[in-house]
Each structure stands twice: as C-alpha cells, then as structure tokens.
Design an enzyme around this catalytic site. Structure first.
Site, short mmCIF file in Angstrom:
data_model
loop_
_atom_site.label_atom_id
_atom_site.label_comp_id
_atom_site.label_asym_id
_atom_site.label_seq_id
_atom_site.Cartn_x
_atom_site.Cartn_y
_atom_site.Cartn_z
N ARG A 37 0.83 -1.21 0.00
CA ARG A 37 0.00 0.00 0.00
C ARG A 37 0.86 1.26 0.00
O ARG A 37 0.43 2.31 -0.45
CB ARG A 37 -0.96 0.00 1.19
N ASP A 38 2.09 1.14 0.51
CA ASP A 38 3.00 2.28 0.58
C ASP A 38 4.13 2.11 -0.44
O ASP A 38 4.89 1.14 -0.36
CB ASP A 38 3.57 2.39 2.01
N ASP A 62 -3.43 -0.93 -2.40
CA ASP A 62 -4.03 -0.87 -1.07
C ASP A 62 -5.39 -1.55 -1.17
O ASP A 62 -6.29 -1.05 -1.85
CB ASP A 62 -4.20 0.61 -0.66
N ILE A 63 -5.55 -2.69 -0.50
CA ILE A 63 -6.80 -3.44 -0.65
C ILE A 63 -7.96 -2.74 0.06
O ILE A 63 -9.11 -3.15 -0.07
CB ILE A 63 -6.67 -4.91 -0.16
N SER A 139 -5.82 -18.03 8.75
CA SER A 139 -5.17 -18.14 10.06
C SER A 139 -5.75 -19.34 10.79
O SER A 139 -6.84 -19.81 10.43
CB SER A 139 -5.45 -16.86 10.86
N TYR A 197 -10.56 -10.12 14.57
CA TYR A 197 -9.63 -10.80 13.65
C TYR A 197 -10.16 -12.19 13.31
O TYR A 197 -10.16 -12.62 12.15
CB TYR A 197 -8.26 -10.86 14.30
N VAL A 199 -13.25 -13.26 13.33
CA VAL A 199 -14.41 -13.20 12.43
C VAL A 199 -13.96 -12.88 11.00
O VAL A 199 -14.44 -13.48 10.04
CB VAL A 199 -15.45 -12.18 12.94
N SER A 200 -12.98 -11.97 10.87
CA SER A 200 -12.52 -11.61 9.51
C SER A 200 -11.90 -12.82 8.82
O SER A 200 -12.10 -13.02 7.61
CB SER A 200 -11.51 -10.45 9.57
N LYS A 201 -11.16 -13.63 9.55
CA LYS A 201 -10.47 -14.77 8.93
C LYS A 201 -11.42 -15.94 8.70
O LYS A 201 -11.28 -16.67 7.72
CB LYS A 201 -9.26 -15.19 9.79
P1 NDP Z 1 2.55 -8.14 9.02
O1 NDP Z 1 1.76 -7.21 9.87
O2 NDP Z 1 3.97 -8.36 9.28
O3 NDP Z 1 2.38 -7.72 7.47
C1 NDP Z 1 1.12 -7.42 6.98
C2 NDP Z 1 1.26 -6.92 5.56
O4 NDP Z 1 -0.05 -6.55 5.08
C3 NDP Z 1 2.12 -5.65 5.47
O5 NDP Z 1 2.82 -5.66 4.25
C4 NDP Z 1 1.08 -4.55 5.47
O6 NDP Z 1 1.53 -3.35 4.88
C5 NDP Z 1 0.03 -5.21 4.61
N1 NDP Z 1 -1.25 -4.53 4.65
C6 NDP Z 1 -2.01 -4.21 5.71
N2 NDP Z 1 -3.11 -3.54 5.31
C7 NDP Z 1 -3.03 -3.44 3.96
C8 NDP Z 1 -3.85 -2.87 2.96
N3 NDP Z 1 -4.97 -2.20 3.26
N4 NDP Z 1 -3.47 -2.98 1.66
C9 NDP Z 1 -2.34 -3.62 1.33
N5 NDP Z 1 -1.50 -4.15 2.24
C10 NDP Z 1 -1.86 -4.07 3.53
O7 NDP Z 1 1.73 -9.52 9.07
P2 NDP Z 1 2.18 -11.04 8.81
O8 NDP Z 1 3.23 -11.10 7.78
O9 NDP Z 1 2.36 -11.69 10.10
O10 NDP Z 1 0.81 -11.62 8.22
C11 NDP Z 1 0.64 -11.93 6.85
C12 NDP Z 1 -0.66 -12.71 6.73
O11 NDP Z 1 -0.59 -13.90 7.51
C13 NDP Z 1 -1.88 -11.94 7.25
O12 NDP Z 1 -2.99 -12.27 6.44
C14 NDP Z 1 -2.06 -12.51 8.65
O13 NDP Z 1 -3.38 -12.37 9.10
C15 NDP Z 1 -1.70 -13.97 8.40
N6 NDP Z 1 -1.30 -14.70 9.59
C16 NDP Z 1 -0.15 -14.39 10.25
C17 NDP Z 1 0.24 -15.16 11.34
C18 NDP Z 1 1.51 -14.90 12.07
O14 NDP Z 1 1.83 -15.67 13.00
N7 NDP Z 1 2.29 -13.87 11.71
C19 NDP Z 1 -0.59 -16.27 11.84
C20 NDP Z 1 -1.77 -16.50 11.07
C21 NDP Z 1 -2.09 -15.75 9.98
P3 NDP Z 1 2.17 -2.14 5.77
O15 NDP Z 1 3.61 -2.50 6.00
O16 NDP Z 1 1.97 -0.96 4.88
O17 NDP Z 1 1.40 -2.06 7.05
#
Ligand code: NDP
Length: 288
Positions: A37-38, A62-63, A139, A197, A199-201
């Site tokens: 997104r950035d 940006d979703i 998740s 979280y 509910v979203s997943k």
């Molecule tokens: P992080 O918070 O480290 O990274 C999340 C990423 O999503 C970042 O790149 C962030 O961007 C991006 N993001 C957030 N909002 C938006 C948006 N509106 N548009 C585009 N990009 C966006 O999370 P993780 O790497 O840990 O998680 C990745 C996935 O894995 C997620 O779906 C999470 O729910 C899932 N997950 C993670 C677990 C874990 O143990 N880490 C366990 C279970 C599931 P920015 O840097 O700009 O914020």
C-alpha cells in the site's frame, strides 16, 4: 501485449508476504508482483530482494482503497491481459492492548481483511487465466470452531457459515451483522466471539468455499482457490512472538500458489502450515 505468466502477492513489503514473494521469485515461471500500500516501503522491499539476485516487479496496491484496486487491475489487464497467481496475504490485526472501542476495531478489521480481500477478488478474478491459483492467507483463527459465542446462536452461525448453499451476499450480511453487534455490544449473545480478527479470517475461509463452488462451473479450466494457516510466525503482527521464520510461514501459501495443473486436491480447502488439509468444519488441530 506481454504474454508472461503473472503472480501477485498483496502486502508483500514485509513479513510473510515478503517471504512469499521471495519464494515465488525463485520458483514461479513468470513475473512476480510485490504489491504494497505504501510505495516507499514497497520499493525498499524490492531493493532488498534484488540484492539477493531476485527480480520482483512492483505496483502500489491498497486493498482498503477501491481506487487503488481499480488502478492495479486496469494495469494488469492492459499490460498482460490476464493473471495466473493471486496470493491474498495483506491483513491487519489489532494488538490485545489496543484501546480503540471494540465496534471500531470490528469495522476496520472486517473492512480490510474481509471486504478488502473480496473487493480485490472481484477486480482480479475476471482476469484469471485457465489453471490460475488463488491462495487466501487465513489463520488458525479462521477455523470455523472459533465462532464460539453464546449458544445456541454460535451453533446456528457455524451452520450458516459452513452451509454448502452459502452465497457471497449472505456471507457479506453475516460480516456486517457482526460489525453491528460489535457496536451495540450484543455480539456474544448473537453467537460471535470476542475477536474481530477471528471473524474476519473465518469470513475469508468461508469465502474460499463459495469461490471454489463458483470456479467449478467457470468456463475457464482448472482455476483453484484454497485458504491456509501459515503458522505462528515471527512478524510485526505477532510482535515477533511467533516461533516460525517468515520463510517457514511462506511455505504453505507458496505451495498453494504453485499447485501444478489439474491436481485433484487441495481445491476449496483449508490447509495447515505443514500443507496438510484440515477439516474446516470440525475439530481444529493443536496450535502453532
Ligand atoms: P505483518 O503485519 O507483518 O504484514 C502485513 C502486511 O499486510 C504488510 O505488508 C502490510 O503493509 C500489509 N497490509 C495491511 N493492510 C493493507 C492494505 N490495506 N493494503 C495492502 N496491504 C496491507 O503480518 P504477517 O506477515 O504476520 O501476516 C501476513 C498474513 O498472515 C496476514 O494475512 C495474517 O493475518 C496472516 N497470519 C499471520 C500469522 C503470524 O503468526 N504472523 C498467523 C496467522 C495468519 P504495511 O507494511 O503498509 O502495514
């Protein structure tokens, strides 16, 4: 028009998404798009991967912004005419200590994680080519058993969410109902859990099953969608408490993104980080 195969990862600038891009750069035969997104954070991540000898491409996405989604899907359509892999990895999670009211957390989390993912699917699914692979990073929190508010409402909700007849509109209604009950404080009585979280997943994993049914009757051949739990991973989201590395967390999403043509399974399934298919509607495996 360019005819390369194209893979897209959302939220690719850090964490598990970054490692998914890394693995796809090494294994996917085609162009890999790291989206973020950035722009600045995305560019930095691309530079980091280039230092490793990898060649990701970048586009802003940006979703949570329909304009950004439209620009990205137009770009893919006009540049490549289609898409072969989509990994919906981007998501947000409030920290346990967050002070925002629960209703506000619900509205934001459901809007980004569920409706943002859905909006991107609506924009990109028409571009999917035969044999395309879609992976939703869900998740362990996205397991149906996590819908555990007051009974009998929770059982009724689980039945609705897992019904083979559930439609996208009905699922959207359920997600919106959760947000309303989070705001008026009746969510537990209505069967919902105390985590936005979760509910979203659960929504994302339920959506996977709906999309799978739609792909079965799609005129395009062999389009496969699955969702997965990547494991408990050392990222910003977990405040670096997860024991798994981002590379380990990327293993199952990358596996689902690279499923070979015409495989019999997994299809429309929910997978654990070890790549095993888990029954979404029954007992959940032990954590991690
Ligand atoms: P992080 O918070 O480290 O990274 C999340 C990423 O999503 C970042 O790149 C962030 O961007 C991006 N993001 C957030 N909002 C938006 C948006 N509106 N548009 C585009 N990009 C966006 O999370 P993780 O790497 O840990 O998680 C990745 C996935 O894995 C997620 O779906 C999470 O729910 C899932 N997950 C993670 C677990 C874990 O143990 N880490 C366990 C279970 C599931 P920015 O840097 O700009 O914020």
């Amino acid at each position: 028009m360019a005819t390369q195969r194209i893979a897209v990862v959302t939220g690719g600038n850090k964490g598990i998404g970054f490692a998914i891009v890394k693995e796809l750069c090494a294994k996917f035969e085609g162009r890999v798009y790291l989206t973020a997104r950035d722009e600045g954070r995305g560019a930095t991540a691309v530079e980091e991967l280039k230092k490793l000898g990898l060649s990701p491409h970048f586009h802003q996405l940006d979703i949570d912004n329909q304009d950004s989604i439209n620009k990205f899907s137009e770009y893919i359509k006009n540049t490549y005419g289609g898409l072969d892999v989509l990994v919906n990895n981007a998501a947000i999670a409030y920290k346990r200590a967050a002070t925002e009211p629960f209703g506000e957390q619900a509205e934001n989390t459901i809007r980004v994680n569920y409706f943002g993912t859905l909006a991107l699917c609506h924009a990109l699914f028409p571009l999917l080519r035969p044999h395309a692979r879609v992976c939703h990073v869900s998740s362990s929190c996205g397991h149906l058993s996590e819908i555990c508010g007051d009974e009998p409402a929770a059982t009724q909700l689980r039945a609705k969410l897992s019904a083979d007849t559930l439609t996208e509109n009905e699922l959207a209604d359920l997600m919106n109902q959760f947000v309303e009950t989070a705001k008026d404080g009746t969510f537990r009585q209505k069967g919902w859990p105390g985590s936005t979280y979760v509910v979203s997943k659960v929504g994302v994993s339920a959506l996977t099953r709906i999309q799978h049914r739609a792909f079965l009757s799609d005129s395009r051949e062999d389009i496969v969608v699955n969702s997965c739990h990547p494991g408990y991973v050392d990222t910003d989201m977990t405040s670096h408490k997860g024991p798994m590395t981002i590379e380990q967390g990327a293993a199952c999403p990358a596996y689902l993104a690279l499923l070979p043509p015409n495989i019999s399974e997994p299809r429309g399934a929910y997978l654990w980080h070890d790549k095993s298919v888990v029954d979404w509607t029954n007992k959940k495996p032990a954590p991690v």
